[in-house]
Write an enzyme that holds these catalytic residues in place. Structure first.
Site, PDB file in Angstrom:
ATOM      1  N   ASP A  26       2.405   3.465   2.996  1.00  0.00           N
ATOM      2  CA  ASP A  26       1.357   4.415   2.581  1.00  0.00           C
ATOM      3  C   ASP A  26       1.916   5.618   1.822  1.00  0.00           C
ATOM      4  O   ASP A  26       1.435   5.938   0.746  1.00  0.00           O
ATOM      5  CB  ASP A  26       0.540   4.896   3.787  1.00  0.00           C
ATOM      6  CG  ASP A  26      -0.865   5.371   3.404  1.00  0.00           C
ATOM      7  OD1 ASP A  26      -1.267   5.166   2.249  1.00  0.00           O
ATOM      8  OD2 ASP A  26      -1.560   5.936   4.268  1.00  0.00           O
ATOM      9  N   GLN A  40      -9.869   9.000  -4.700  1.00  0.00           N
ATOM     10  CA  GLN A  40      -9.478   9.750  -3.490  1.00  0.00           C
ATOM     11  C   GLN A  40     -10.590  10.669  -2.968  1.00  0.00           C
ATOM     12  O   GLN A  40     -10.794  10.808  -1.784  1.00  0.00           O
ATOM     13  CB  GLN A  40      -8.229  10.588  -3.796  1.00  0.00           C
ATOM     14  CG  GLN A  40      -7.785  11.525  -2.681  1.00  0.00           C
ATOM     15  CD  GLN A  40      -7.182  10.805  -1.500  1.00  0.00           C
ATOM     16  OE1 GLN A  40      -6.067  10.322  -1.547  1.00  0.00           O
ATOM     17  NE2 GLN A  40      -7.931  10.720  -0.398  1.00  0.00           N
ATOM     18  N   HIS A  64       0.843  -1.209   0.000  1.00  0.00           N
ATOM     19  CA  HIS A  64       0.000   0.000   0.000  1.00  0.00           C
ATOM     20  C   HIS A  64       0.875   1.255   0.000  1.00  0.00           C
ATOM     21  O   HIS A  64       1.429   1.651   1.009  1.00  0.00           O
ATOM     22  CB  HIS A  64      -0.894  -0.015   1.251  1.00  0.00           C
ATOM     23  CG  HIS A  64      -1.921   1.063   1.259  1.00  0.00           C
ATOM     24  ND1 HIS A  64      -3.273   0.817   1.373  1.00  0.00           N
ATOM     25  CD2 HIS A  64      -1.822   2.418   1.171  1.00  0.00           C
ATOM     26  CE1 HIS A  64      -3.945   1.945   1.361  1.00  0.00           C
ATOM     27  NE2 HIS A  64      -3.079   2.942   1.235  1.00  0.00           N
ATOM     28  N   GLU A  68     -10.864   4.858   7.691  1.00  0.00           N
ATOM     29  CA  GLU A  68      -9.627   5.519   8.133  1.00  0.00           C
ATOM     30  C   GLU A  68     -10.007   6.798   8.877  1.00  0.00           C
ATOM     31  O   GLU A  68      -9.858   7.911   8.386  1.00  0.00           O
ATOM     32  CB  GLU A  68      -8.713   5.837   6.941  1.00  0.00           C
ATOM     33  CG  GLU A  68      -7.319   6.251   7.400  1.00  0.00           C
ATOM     34  CD  GLU A  68      -6.384   6.630   6.270  1.00  0.00           C
ATOM     35  OE1 GLU A  68      -6.845   6.683   5.117  1.00  0.00           O
ATOM     36  OE2 GLU A  68      -5.197   6.892   6.544  1.00  0.00           O
ATOM     37  N   HIS A  70      -9.783   1.789   0.859  1.00  0.00           N
ATOM     38  CA  HIS A  70      -9.410   2.608   2.016  1.00  0.00           C
ATOM     39  C   HIS A  70     -10.652   2.619   2.914  1.00  0.00           C
ATOM     40  O   HIS A  70     -11.665   3.237   2.561  1.00  0.00           O
ATOM     41  CB  HIS A  70      -9.085   4.041   1.593  1.00  0.00           C
ATOM     42  CG  HIS A  70      -7.700   4.225   1.078  1.00  0.00           C
ATOM     43  ND1 HIS A  70      -7.254   3.639  -0.067  1.00  0.00           N
ATOM     44  CD2 HIS A  70      -6.642   4.940   1.576  1.00  0.00           C
ATOM     45  CE1 HIS A  70      -5.984   3.976  -0.271  1.00  0.00           C
ATOM     46  NE2 HIS A  70      -5.590   4.765   0.722  1.00  0.00           N
ATOM     47  N   TRP A 117      -0.214  13.677   3.246  1.00  0.00           N
ATOM     48  CA  TRP A 117      -0.746  12.873   4.369  1.00  0.00           C
ATOM     49  C   TRP A 117       0.326  12.443   5.346  1.00  0.00           C
ATOM     50  O   TRP A 117       0.031  12.026   6.449  1.00  0.00           O
ATOM     51  CB  TRP A 117      -1.465  11.633   3.818  1.00  0.00           C
ATOM     52  CG  TRP A 117      -2.706  12.009   3.100  1.00  0.00           C
ATOM     53  CD1 TRP A 117      -3.956  12.131   3.637  1.00  0.00           C
ATOM     54  CD2 TRP A 117      -2.833  12.349   1.717  1.00  0.00           C
ATOM     55  NE1 TRP A 117      -4.840  12.526   2.679  1.00  0.00           N
ATOM     56  CE2 TRP A 117      -4.187  12.671   1.486  1.00  0.00           C
ATOM     57  CE3 TRP A 117      -1.943  12.419   0.651  1.00  0.00           C
ATOM     58  CZ2 TRP A 117      -4.664  13.054   0.237  1.00  0.00           C
ATOM     59  CZ3 TRP A 117      -2.419  12.805  -0.587  1.00  0.00           C
ATOM     60  CH2 TRP A 117      -3.763  13.114  -0.786  1.00  0.00           C
TER      61      TRP A 117
HETATM   62 FE   FE2 Z   1      -3.579   5.061   1.517  1.00  0.00          FE
END
Ligand code: FE2
Length: 424
Positions: free
Chosen positions: A311, A154, A57, A215, A212, A317
């Site tokens: 990630d 996203q 990932h 989260e 995802h 992020w």
């Molecule tokens: Fe991610």
């Protein structure tokens, strides 16, 4: 080529690995006869040998963008998405620009012994330029690394205009895996619908799924049950992965007990991202602050597959990261209370075999006679020390060729009286 006196991960004794062309042709105890006609013999002197590391990932289209157009000051996932959305308006990158950044990150990963990568690529962009860039890279770097591409919405399948159409277009263009982000959709109902849509498209196009999922530190975020239930109903659990699932760290135990039965039945995989989520989660807490990770230890104890990933490498992020998965393991063991001896000596499963299972590449993965000669050698003689010292990768071997070689750093003590008194 012969790799002499290798300590094979998880096995006793030392072994000689004989490689001809691209294949492992023999695996013999180190004191057995070896054919000395090989041009190249590397004496590993007991160093640890593993199958190549698996990064399950990462976001290769985002790498090395932290700070443009601005830094994520709050450290939240939501400000990260906002920064990325603003960047799309301000920075007009060409496909070559995206490829240049992604390839820098791939080089970092290769130096850390990674040969298998699953990357998410944002497809909530009508130009789909990031996807085009990664599709080209996937083909160009095949000799050295296998890449799976997740079509990742996203900004939402329904929260983003025509997100569902872009997702389907990305699959037609050649993405390997269908993504999703149900906790980011406008409503619970949209979130549920988005999970159903991802699985329906995967079923239709014969793809895998990696969502995802949950989260967020909201104990009410319960999309993982939807992912597991839909995967179970379609009989495609082993092809389905729930990434992050950090809300599970906030679920009550009664609900979690019921949930685990479904998770096990469904056979879905989990990816935990300890570095990224220790950074992103708990941001709305005062004290005590939650760790914000999924229940890694309990999932593994229930025989549910979990692997670790990084990630991000310097994106909106997560501001740090260098592609090193052993560091992720070391931090993850702390964060998940997995510092018992058995947890430590089996921890590299989290970045090898468990990752391979998630990516559905188990068939030809592993150091076995007849398999491709793909492996890494790390600078240590035991599983325990590999994690404690986060030992560097000495060699990464791919299709029988040494593609990465590291000279380990050497530190010298210049205090003769100390050495005389304490070390001799
Ligand atoms: Fe991610």
């Amino acid at each position: 080529m012969i790799l002499k006196s290798a300590k094979l991960y998880g096995q006793e004794g030392l072994w000689n690995i004989e490689i001809k062309g691209e294949q492992i042709v023999n695996l013999l105890p180190a004191d057995d006869f070896i054919d000395s006609s090989h041009e190249k013999v590397i004496d590993l002197a007991g160093k640890l040998v593993l199958p190549p590391f698996v990064e399950p990932h990462i976001h290769l289209d985002y790498v090395l963008t932290a700070g443009t157009p601005r830094w994520n000051q709050s450290g939240t996932l939501f400000e990260g998405i906002q920064c990325w959305s603003e960047r799309k308006l301000v920075v007009k990158e060409t496909k070559e620009d995206i490829k240049r950044r992604a390839l820098k990150a791939i080089e970092m990963q290769m130096k850390h012994g990674i040969q298998h990568v699953r990357t998410h690529v944002d497809i909530t962009d009508p130009s789909l330029i990031g996807l085009e860039a990664l599709l080209e890279i996937r083909e160009e770097i095949k000799p050295w690394m296998d890449i799976q591409i997740v079509a990742f919405p996203q900004e939402g399948i329904y929260a983003y205009p025509k997100g569902d159409e872009l997702l389907e277009e990305a699959l037609k263009m050649g993405a390997d895996v269908v993504g999703g982000i149900p906790h980011y959709e406008f409503t619970r109902e949209d979130g549920v619908q988005s999970v159903k849509k991802s699985l329906e498209l995967a079923y239709k196009y014969g793809k895998m799924v990696d969502i995802h999922c949950d989260e967020i530190d909201d104990e009410q975020s319960r999309f993982v049950e939807v992912v597991a239930a839909e995967a179970y109903k379609l009989g495609m659990g082993e092809l389905v992965t729930a990434s992050h699932t950090t809300a599970m760290g906030s679920y009550n135990d009664a609900y979690t007990y019921k949930l685990f039965k479904l998770l096990k039945q469904s056979k879905i995989n989990f990816v935990a991202l300890p570095k990224a989520n220790l950074h992103l989660q708990g941001r709305f807490d005062s004290y005590p602050k939650r760790r914000g990770l999924t229940r890694v230890k309990e999932l593994l104890e229930s025989d549910i597959n979990v692997c670790f990933g990084l990630d991000s490498i310097m994106d909106p992020w997560y501001p740090l990261g260098d592609g090193n998965l052993i560091r992720v393991v070391e931090m993850g063991l702390h964060a998940c209370h997995m510092t018992g001896y058995n947890d430590i000596v089996t921890a590299l499963n989290l970045i090898t075999s468990n990752g391979a299972k998630t990516l559905n590449i188990e068939e030809n993965y592993g150091i076995k006679k007849g398999n491709k000669a793909n492996l890494v050698v790390i600078n240590t003689e035991s599983e325990y020390e590999a994690v404690r010292c986060q030992s560097p990768v000495l060699y990464s071997i791919r299709n029988g060729e040494v593609i990465v070689e590291t000279k380990p750093a050497e530190t010298k003590m210049n205090i003769p009286e100390f050495s005389k008194q304490f070390s001799e």
